[in-house]
Design an enzyme around this catalytic site. Structure first.
Site, PDB file in Angstrom:
ATOM      1  N   CYS A   2       0.565  -1.083  -0.031  1.00  0.00           N
ATOM      2  CA  CYS A   2      -0.116  -0.047  -0.083  1.00  0.00           C
ATOM      3  C   CYS A   2       0.964   1.491   0.001  1.00  0.00           C
ATOM      4  CB  CYS A   2      -0.743  -0.048   1.449  1.00  0.00           C
ATOM      5  SG  CYS A   2      -1.920  -1.396   1.476  1.00  0.00           S
ATOM      6  N   ARG A  27       4.826   0.934  -6.338  1.00  0.00           N
ATOM      7  CA  ARG A  27       4.729  -0.184  -5.088  1.00  0.00           C
ATOM      8  C   ARG A  27       3.766  -1.013  -5.533  1.00  0.00           C
ATOM      9  NH1 ARG A  27       6.476   1.988  -0.234  1.00  0.00           N
ATOM     10  NH2 ARG A  27       4.997   0.848   0.977  1.00  0.00           N
ATOM     11  N   TRP A  74      -2.763  -2.437  -1.779  1.00  0.00           N
ATOM     12  CA  TRP A  74      -2.429  -3.707  -2.305  1.00  0.00           C
ATOM     13  C   TRP A  74      -3.013  -4.797  -1.429  1.00  0.00           C
ATOM     14  CZ3 TRP A  74       0.536  -6.583  -5.836  1.00  0.00           C
ATOM     15  CH2 TRP A  74       1.087  -7.750  -5.238  1.00  0.00           C
ATOM     16  N   ASN A  98      -1.390   1.051   6.206  1.00  0.00           N
ATOM     17  CA  ASN A  98      -0.461   0.028   5.364  1.00  0.00           C
ATOM     18  C   ASN A  98      -0.056  -0.852   6.294  1.00  0.00           C
ATOM     19  OD1 ASN A  98       1.390  -0.993   3.990  1.00  0.00           O
ATOM     20  ND2 ASN A  98       2.862   0.495   3.993  1.00  0.00           N
ATOM     21  N   GLY A  99       0.006  -2.261   6.098  1.00  0.00           N
ATOM     22  CA  GLY A  99       0.494  -3.199   7.060  1.00  0.00           C
ATOM     23  C   GLY A  99      -0.625  -4.345   7.276  1.00  0.00           C
ATOM     24  N   GLU A 484      18.261 -22.655  -7.807  1.00  0.00           N
ATOM     25  CA  GLU A 484      17.981 -21.191  -7.921  1.00  0.00           C
ATOM     26  C   GLU A 484      19.250 -20.420  -8.091  1.00  0.00           C
ATOM     27  OE1 GLU A 484      15.200 -19.874  -8.050  1.00  0.00           O
ATOM     28  OE2 GLU A 484      15.514 -17.855  -7.484  1.00  0.00           O
ATOM     29  N   LYS A 488      19.086 -17.650 -11.000  1.00  0.00           N
ATOM     30  CA  LYS A 488      19.381 -16.447 -11.056  1.00  0.00           C
ATOM     31  C   LYS A 488      20.475 -15.474 -11.784  1.00  0.00           C
ATOM     32  CE  LYS A 488      16.281 -15.241  -9.686  1.00  0.00           C
ATOM     33  NZ  LYS A 488      15.381 -16.059  -9.112  1.00  0.00           N
ATOM     34  N   GLU A 491      19.504 -15.903 -15.496  1.00  0.00           N
ATOM     35  CA  GLU A 491      18.338 -14.820 -15.844  1.00  0.00           C
ATOM     36  C   GLU A 491      18.780 -13.389 -16.303  1.00  0.00           C
ATOM     37  OE1 GLU A 491      15.635 -15.390 -12.682  1.00  0.00           O
ATOM     38  OE2 GLU A 491      14.051 -15.563 -14.327  1.00  0.00           O
ATOM     39  N   HIS A 507      28.998 -38.054 -12.353  1.00  0.00           N
ATOM     40  CA  HIS A 507      28.313 -38.889 -13.405  1.00  0.00           C
ATOM     41  C   HIS A 507      28.111 -38.016 -14.877  1.00  0.00           C
ATOM     42  CE1 HIS A 507      27.321 -41.923 -10.399  1.00  0.00           C
ATOM     43  NE2 HIS A 507      27.086 -41.068  -9.599  1.00  0.00           N
ATOM     44  N   LYS A 607       7.789 -10.720 -16.152  1.00  0.00           N
ATOM     45  CA  LYS A 607       7.444 -10.765 -14.698  1.00  0.00           C
ATOM     46  C   LYS A 607       6.506 -12.234 -14.579  1.00  0.00           C
ATOM     47  CE  LYS A 607       8.009 -10.164 -10.438  1.00  0.00           C
ATOM     48  NZ  LYS A 607       9.166 -10.872  -9.907  1.00  0.00           N
TER      49      LYS A 607
HETATM   50  O1  M6R Z   1       4.571 -16.109 -10.783  1.00  0.00           O
HETATM   51  P1  M6R Z   1       5.090 -17.215 -10.877  1.00  0.00           P
HETATM   52  O2  M6R Z   1       5.753 -17.477  -9.304  1.00  0.00           O
HETATM   53  O3  M6R Z   1       4.171 -18.399 -10.895  1.00  0.00           O
HETATM   54  O4  M6R Z   1       6.256 -17.499 -11.847  1.00  0.00           O
HETATM   55  C1  M6R Z   1       7.099 -18.674 -12.173  1.00  0.00           C
HETATM   56  C2  M6R Z   1       8.264 -18.416 -13.037  1.00  0.00           C
HETATM   57  O5  M6R Z   1       7.982 -17.722 -14.304  1.00  0.00           O
HETATM   58  C3  M6R Z   1       9.053 -17.550 -12.278  1.00  0.00           C
HETATM   59  O6  M6R Z   1       9.500 -17.876 -10.891  1.00  0.00           O
HETATM   60  C4  M6R Z   1      10.353 -17.271 -13.137  1.00  0.00           C
HETATM   61  O7  M6R Z   1      11.274 -18.420 -13.025  1.00  0.00           O
HETATM   62  C5  M6R Z   1      11.138 -15.914 -12.470  1.00  0.00           C
HETATM   63  N1  M6R Z   1      11.661 -14.928 -13.520  1.00  0.00           N
HETATM   64  C6  M6R Z   1      12.218 -16.479 -11.481  1.00  0.00           C
HETATM   65  O8  M6R Z   1      13.215 -15.340 -11.239  1.00  0.00           O
END
Ligand code: M6R
Length: 612
Positions: A2, A27, A74, A98-99, A484, A488, A491, A507, A607
């Site tokens: 928010c 935000r 939000w 907000n909160g 992960e 990162k 990406e 392996h 996103k």
């Molecule tokens: O919104 P979601 O968590 O369902 O999205 C899944 C993936 O598209 C998302 O985690 C993607 O791998 C991100 N870009 C990771 O940083």
């Protein structure tokens, strides 16, 4: 998250508030509202959706006044509708917040018992207005009633309040949610964040947790937690608008990495009981009876980073609650003809709540009779709407495409689930659960300590901007974090990176190792596989790899075996993934930033992936 804006001065409050709300749009929000007060009364306008909808309303009515409050919401408690939008008005009291008010249900019952009150929204916020009105009716002054209301609230808040008959004062309070005060010429501004203040003043006061007070055009009265008057320093802000939106950070991703202590803390809010000795997950009663675990197995579906959270969840649920868990990429699940029925609980994990593959997996699972529990960060998005029950992460909107704070809050919810279920299956006794809840409560503090590695990682990252490839390896519960970390890096830096379980190296992937190849290894001392991981480190070192280890603070021996060690605080095993992923996020971020890629909006990525 928010956004709050408040103004008292001699200009047109409506214009200043709308402008402030626009500057807080980054935000994220799903409804908006404002209230403007003058000598003859108050005008309140609220609208669902984007600010444009509110602006249309306001344009028609043209509210006039020199004091007002505005809010972008939000949604957390109650959907993103007009009636849930702020301000909430009860009697002469108008509130924006907000909160999360943790004890709102109890407070609702309290005020409903004493009077014949009608609640008009589903929010936790409305109870603040009712309480203050209740105390006003008992004969208190507005400020006394405001103070008394604050004493009743548990949880986190930044609040701004107007009293309809008092156009000379604006009331404010902060406890755990951001609030800054702008000092103008014969005016004062309030906001959740600095961008809303910049066109009007660069002199700001950061309100501290526990502070509350009253603003008039020429005076700020602030009080601390102990009700004594306090003075907070006025600071000069030199940031430009774009820097201010990012809180002074270069990118949203870095800002979001640094927001993780608060995101985890918000996600735990209300879920550890009053004394932080239990795990309470609202909504579980819709899926299962008060005791026992009625499903034969759990099936987790998710994509990308959310899938990695699911892999950690699988380890935790099987390890702690001894419940069988199958996990699949949502995109595979839907074409697999999965073995599920009404004795299966499907957990869908999604930050955005809109991922097409995860949504399709839910539809498939429903057809086969399974119950659906989702873990999501966006209230009322498509995935929660398609689910039988949802546990919301409370990370606030995530703007950087690379998921960071949403991931750690997903891990937090999965940990809560594993603990709650371990209680149900009798695998953990009351005392173990109490201890685990205490450990969770202390987690945000430990995350803050990990963030202290930032400068060291920034420097270290310079070595790797030109590398072509990066390997990450780990074992057990830490293996998904290796995946992960690699995701990162690829990406946002476009460097080829892979995560492997350490035992799999020999392996195949070990063939890739030659002189200078960077390998990141998760090697927590407390893990039963520590010695084996050390063996794996020796194997890659013997072939010329340059190793960075993420290790437990105090493990001096490991520093003799590797080129660089990133120490994280000691923690119980089940919390280590949350601490370990943070240095990996920072490493990916700094490598990408040194390379100069578009960190917040990397090429080819979106996103929210709403197509198959
Ligand atoms: O919104 P979601 O968590 O369902 O999205 C899944 C993936 O598209 C998302 O985690 C993607 O791998 C991100 N870009 C990771 O940083």
């Amino acid at each position: 998250m928010c956004g709050i804006v408040g103004y008292i001065g001699h200009e047109n409050a409506t214009d200043i508030i709308l402008d402030g709300l626009r500057r807080l749009e980054y935000r994220g929000y799903d409804s908006a509202g404002l209230a403007v007060l003058n000598g003859s009364g108050v005008q309140v306008h609220r609208a669902e959706g984007k600010l444009l909808n509110l602006e249309k309303e306001v344009f028609r009515a043209a509210p006039k006044g020199e004091i007002g409050i505005g809010h972008t919401r939000w949604a957390t408690h109650g959907g993103p509708t007009e009636r849930n939008a702020h301000p909430h008005k009860v009697g002469q009291v108008l509130v924006i917040h907000n909160g999360i008010i943790e004890n709102y249900d109890k407070l609702r019952k309290k005020v409903a018992k004493d009077t014949s009150r009608v609640f008009e929204s589903d929010t936790d916020t409305e109870v603040i207005a009712h309480l203050m009105d209740h105390y006003l009716q008992q004969g208190r002054t507005a400020f006394e009633a405001f103070k008394k209301t604050l004493k009743d609230l548990e949880g986190s808040y930044a609040i701004a309040v107007l009293h309809e008959e008092d156009p000379d004062h604006l009331y404010l309070a902060r406890c755990g949610s951001p609030l800054v005060l702008g000092v103008g010429e014969s005016s004062h501004h309030l906001a959740s964040d600095i961008p809303a203040l910049l066109p009007y003043t660069r002199e700001v006061i950061f309100i501290e947790d526990g502070d509350y007070g009253i603003l008039s055009t020429d005076k700020v009265e602030l009080y601390g937690e102990d009700d004594k008057a306090v003075t907070r320093p006025v600071k000069h802000i030199s940031w430009d608008q774009s820097m201010a939106e990012k809180g002074g950070y270069r990118h949203f991703m870095l800002k979001e990495i640094f927001e993780q202590p608060e995101a985890v803390s918000q996600t735990l809010t209300g879920r550890l009981g009053k004394a932080h000795k239990e795990v309470i997950l609202e909504g579980m009663e819709h899926l299962m009876p008060a005791k026992g675990f009625p499903f034969e197995k759990v099936y987790i579906v998710a994509c990308g980073t959310s899938y990695h959270a699911g892999l950690v969840g699988q380890y935790l649920m099987e390890g702690m609650a001894r419940i069988p868990v199958v996990i699949d990429n949502a995109s595979e699940f839907r074409y697999r003809n999965p073995i599920i029925d009404k004795k299966t609980l499907v957990i869908a994990i999604s930050q955005s709540g809109e991922t097409a593959d995860t949504l399709a997996a839910i539809q498939q699972a429903k057809k086969q009779g399974a119950k659906i529990l989702s873990i999501c960060n966006v209230i009322d998005s498509s995935i929660p709407r398609a689910s039988d029950e949802t546990i919301y992460t409370q990370a606030g909107p995530e703007i950087g495409v690379a998921s960071t704070k949403a991931f750690v809050t997903q891990l937090t919810v999965l940990t809560l689930l594993a603990l709650e279920w371990a209680g149900r299956t009798g695998q953990l006794k009351k005392a173990d659960l109490e201890k685990a809840a205490g450990d969770l409560k202390r987690l945000p503090q430990k995350i803050k300590q990990v963030l202290d590695l930032n400068d060291e990682i920034k420097e270290l990252a310079k070595r790797y901007t030109e590398v072509r490839s990066f390997l990450y390896f780990a074992r057990g519960l830490h293996y998904p974090i290796a995946l992960e970390g690699a995701l990162k890096l690829k990406e946002i830096s476009y460097i080829h990176a892979e995560g492997y379980s350490a035992g799999e190296m020999k392996h195949g992937p070990i063939a890739l190792i030659d002189k200078g190849m960077p390998v990141l290894v998760l090697a927590p001392k407390e893990d039963a596989t520590y010695e084996k991981v050390i063996g794996n480190i020796e194997e890659v070192k013997a072939r010329g790899a340059e190793v960075i280890a993420v290790a437990s603070r105090g493990d001096k021996a490991i520093s003799e075996r590797v080129e660089h060690v990133l120490y994280v605080p000691k923690a119980p095993l089940f919390l280590q993934p949350i601490l370990e992923v943070i240095p990996l996020q920072m490493l990916a971020y700094h490598i990408a930033d040194h390379k100069g890629t578009d960190v917040d909006q990397p090429r080819n990525l979106a996103k929210s992936v709403t197509v198959e």
